[in-house]
Write a protein that holds these residues in place. Structure first.
Motif, mmCIF file in Angstrom:
data_model
loop_
_atom_site.group_PDB
_atom_site.id
_atom_site.type_symbol
_atom_site.label_atom_id
_atom_site.label_comp_id
_atom_site.label_asym_id
_atom_site.label_seq_id
_atom_site.Cartn_x
_atom_site.Cartn_y
_atom_site.Cartn_z
ATOM 1 N N GLY A 287 81.452 56.193 -10.106
ATOM 2 C CA GLY A 287 82.691 55.930 -10.832
ATOM 3 C C GLY A 287 82.599 54.687 -11.703
ATOM 4 N N ALA A 288 81.950 53.639 -11.168
ATOM 5 C CA ALA A 288 81.767 52.415 -11.956
ATOM 6 C C ALA A 288 80.895 52.677 -13.179
ATOM 7 N N LEU A 289 79.810 53.419 -12.992
ATOM 8 C CA LEU A 289 78.925 53.743 -14.121
ATOM 9 C C LEU A 289 79.647 54.602 -15.149
ATOM 10 N N LEU A 290 80.435 55.566 -14.670
ATOM 11 C CA LEU A 290 81.183 56.429 -15.583
ATOM 12 C C LEU A 290 82.103 55.604 -16.471
ATOM 13 N N CYS A 291 82.871 54.705 -15.871
ATOM 14 C CA CYS A 291 83.831 53.929 -16.670
ATOM 15 C C CYS A 291 83.144 52.953 -17.608
ATOM 16 N N ALA A 292 81.976 52.449 -17.203
ATOM 17 C CA ALA A 292 81.206 51.608 -18.122
ATOM 18 C C ALA A 292 80.834 52.394 -19.376
ATOM 19 N N ILE A 293 80.390 53.632 -19.191
ATOM 20 C CA ILE A 293 79.986 54.454 -20.331
ATOM 21 C C ILE A 293 81.197 54.858 -21.167
ATOM 22 N N VAL A 294 82.280 55.294 -20.510
ATOM 23 C CA VAL A 294 83.470 55.750 -21.231
ATOM 24 C C VAL A 294 84.038 54.635 -22.105
ATOM 25 N N CYS A 295 84.221 53.459 -21.510
ATOM 26 C CA CYS A 295 84.839 52.355 -22.262
ATOM 27 C C CYS A 295 83.972 51.915 -23.432
ATOM 28 N N SER A 296 82.679 51.831 -23.225
ATOM 29 C CA SER A 296 81.803 51.408 -24.322
ATOM 30 C C SER A 296 81.716 52.479 -25.400
ATOM 31 N N PHE A 297 81.686 53.741 -25.000
ATOM 32 C CA PHE A 297 81.568 54.846 -25.955
ATOM 33 C C PHE A 297 82.802 54.916 -26.864
ATOM 34 N N THR A 298 84.000 54.869 -26.275
ATOM 35 C CA THR A 298 85.213 54.924 -27.094
ATOM 36 C C THR A 298 85.367 53.670 -27.946
ATOM 37 N N PHE A 299 84.944 52.533 -27.422
ATOM 38 C CA PHE A 299 84.996 51.289 -28.199
ATOM 39 C C PHE A 299 84.055 51.377 -29.396
ATOM 40 N N ALA A 300 82.887 51.977 -29.186
ATOM 41 C CA ALA A 300 81.939 52.161 -30.289
ATOM 42 C C ALA A 300 82.524 53.070 -31.360
ATOM 43 N N GLY A 301 83.148 54.179 -30.924
ATOM 44 C CA GLY A 301 83.744 55.094 -31.887
ATOM 45 C C GLY A 301 84.881 54.460 -32.668
ATOM 46 N N THR A 302 85.686 53.652 -31.996
ATOM 47 C CA THR A 302 86.799 52.976 -32.672
ATOM 48 C C THR A 302 86.288 52.004 -33.723
ATOM 49 N N ASN A 303 85.259 51.237 -33.387
ATOM 50 C CA ASN A 303 84.711 50.269 -34.340
ATOM 51 C C ASN A 303 84.028 50.961 -35.505
ATOM 52 N N TRP A 304 83.334 52.053 -35.247
ATOM 53 C CA TRP A 304 82.703 52.796 -36.337
ATOM 54 C C TRP A 304 83.765 53.315 -37.304
ATOM 55 N N ALA A 305 84.878 53.822 -36.761
ATOM 56 C CA ALA A 305 85.921 54.404 -37.612
ATOM 57 C C ALA A 305 86.687 53.346 -38.386
ATOM 58 N N GLN A 306 87.052 52.247 -37.714
ATOM 59 C CA GLN A 306 87.951 51.272 -38.347
ATOM 60 C C GLN A 306 87.200 50.198 -39.117
ATOM 61 N N ARG A 307 86.155 49.646 -38.547
ATOM 62 C CA ARG A 307 85.479 48.524 -39.202
ATOM 63 C C ARG A 307 84.493 48.969 -40.274
ATOM 64 N N ILE A 308 83.951 50.151 -40.132
ATOM 65 C CA ILE A 308 82.976 50.621 -41.122
ATOM 66 C C ILE A 308 83.618 51.577 -42.117
#
Length: 480
Positions: A287-308
């Motif tokens: 569960g800890a590994l899952l949430c690490a991946i989920v949070c980083s993945f969605t954060f990456a997508g948000t930054n790609w969409a908004q900042r780039i």
């Protein structure tokens, strides 16, 4: 119950909880509102940080407290909230948490200063830390029929994941067409609805009448809060910053001290036997590994969409809708697969899907279009998120005694919260350092940092598969 132990091995024997009366059809929808509202609030607030900073005059150094204040109390009090629900009574504690969260949300919408807003966010985090383990343990104990319990856990897990994704859409809508105040006020009618409905549709399950070890509760809460704070600061200040190091060292020492104390305590807030079960311990780590991946993945997508790409919060949120739909599908598939073929295949396939999703996103560049590459990565991530979260939560409660269901879910939620904070901190660190060695312009430097971070997350996906293969049962038999 779900028999998740290999032949010849004794399981922790849950004792059945008699239902006070036939459950209302509204029981599960009401309980599913809890993870949906909490996840929706957190991700919607992420979109509003710049607006809140401007309106409430947050300094640049203090801006992170818009989110961090919530995360510190939420992560720090989950274990305590879970134990409270076991000792005092789950419906009573759930309603208390709803009151705290709703009042803090109402007050937070009216504040005019930064300090008052941070106080409101601290209150929201405290209320959420009580609500989540109480709600999850109610699902685990009220639905005594095995198949119905699997259905309930799948719905509860899926609604949290869906709320996290849709929060970006709703947050974008409210920021664009209303104001950030409504991000706080939107919780009020939901909270009132739950408060009015809970006494009607939720049976009053009594507590265990055990003594609550206040000293251990203070040590555990302070320790986990310090760890969460340290991990959060690592994302912005770096892992070697004195503040980060001090918080992690103090928090780690307190958590280790708690484990030592609890091993000799008869009224433990963290019963050590919950960690000795191989299957359950594996579920905590997964569960800890899952949430690490989920949070980083969605954060990456948000930054790609908004900042780039310069997308608005609403546009960015809309792009995550397929991920929300895939999450629902993944949870539904996992529910059926868990019963038929067991937890290990579900977790291994889900982990492999996360590896593929992260690997695909490492091929995304500043000029990459949303479809098909990013879209496919989001769909794979959604399928993996829904399936793994359902399997993890089922394994956590499958063999635990009903009187410790709240504590077990509190431990699991704490592990997931800390894992999510670590994932965000790792990605924030790699993004901040993206241009140091890449020698690229700003967009390409940012993408270099995202690629490095998601490569690390893909590695965590490999670790997730390995742990699932080593600890999860090959088959899960549903006993009537």
């Amino acid at each position: 119950m779900v028999d998740t132990h290999p032949p010849g091995r004794l399981a922790d024997r849950p004792t059945p909880v008699p239902e006070a009366r036939k459950l209302s059809k509204a029981t599960l929808p009401l309980l599913c509102l809890i993870p949906f509202m909490l996840a929706l609030d957190l991700t919607a607030m992420n979109n509003a940080v710049p607006t809140i900073q401007r309106d409430l005059h947050f300094g640049d150094a203090d801006m992170a407290w818009v989110i961090d204040a919530y995360l510190v109390t939420y992560g720090g009090f989950l274990l305590f909230g879970g134990r409270l629900s076991d000792v005092i009574g789950r419906r009573r504690i759930l309603m208390s948490g709803i009151v705290v969260f709703t009042v803090a949300s109402l007050a937070g919408g009216f504040v005019t200063g930064a300090a008052a807003f941070v106080a409101a966010r601290l209150g929201q985090g405290l209320g959420a830390a009580v609500m989540l383990p109480a709600g999850l343990s109610l699902v685990a104990t009220l639905f005594t029929d095995p198949a119905t319990r699997v259905k309930g856990m799948a719905a509860f897990s899926a609604m949290g994941a869906v709320g996290a994704v849709l929060g970006q859409v709703i947050g974008g809508l409210l920021i664009e067409y209303a104001s950030w105040h409504w991000l706080m006020w939107m919780n009020v009618p939901v909270g009132v609805l739950m408060l009015v409905s809970a006494p009607i549709v939720l049976p009053a399950v009594p507590g265990t009448a055990r003594r609550l070890n206040v000293g251990s509760a203070l040590i555990g809460t302070t320790g986990v809060s310090a760890v969460v704070f340290g991990v959060i600061k690592a994302g912005s200040l770096g892992w070697s910053n004195p503040t980060t190091v001090a918080a992690l060292c103090v928090g780690g020492a307190l958590v280790v001290g708690l484990v030592v104390i609890e091993a000799r305590s008869s009224d433990a807030i963290l019963p050590i036997h919950l960690l000795r079960n191989r299957i359950r311990a594996g579920a905590f780590i997964t569960g800890a590994l899952l949430c690490a991946i989920v949070c980083s993945f969605t954060f990456a997508g948000t930054n790609w969409a908004q900042r780039i790409h310069g997308n608005s919060p609403l546009q960015t949120g809309s792009e995550f809708v397929p991920m929300a739909i895939a999450t629902i599908v993944g949870a539904a598939v996992a529910k059926a697969a868990f019963i038929r073929i067991g937890a290990r295949p579900v977790l291994c396939v889900g982990g492999a899907s996360w590896i593929a999703a992260c690997a695909l996103f490492t091929q995304v560049e500043p000029d990459t279009r949303y479809a098909p590459l990013v879209l496919i990565a989001y769909i794979l991530g959604g399928l993996a998120q829904g399936s793994v979260l359902v399997a993890v939560n089922l394994l956590i409660v499958a063999t635990v005694a009903p009187e410790e269901a709240g504590t077990a879910t509190g431990v699991g939620a704490t592990a997931q919260q800390v894992g999510g904070a670590i994932g965000l901190a790792v990605l924030a660190s790699t993004m901040a350092r993206g241009g140091i060695h890449s020698g690229a312009d700003a967009p390409h430097a940012l993408m270099h940092g995202i690629h490095v971070g998601l490569t690390i997350m893909a590695g965590l996906g490999v670790l997730m598969v390995a742990i699932a293969f080593a600890t999860a049962p090959a088959r899960a038999r549903i006993n009537g």
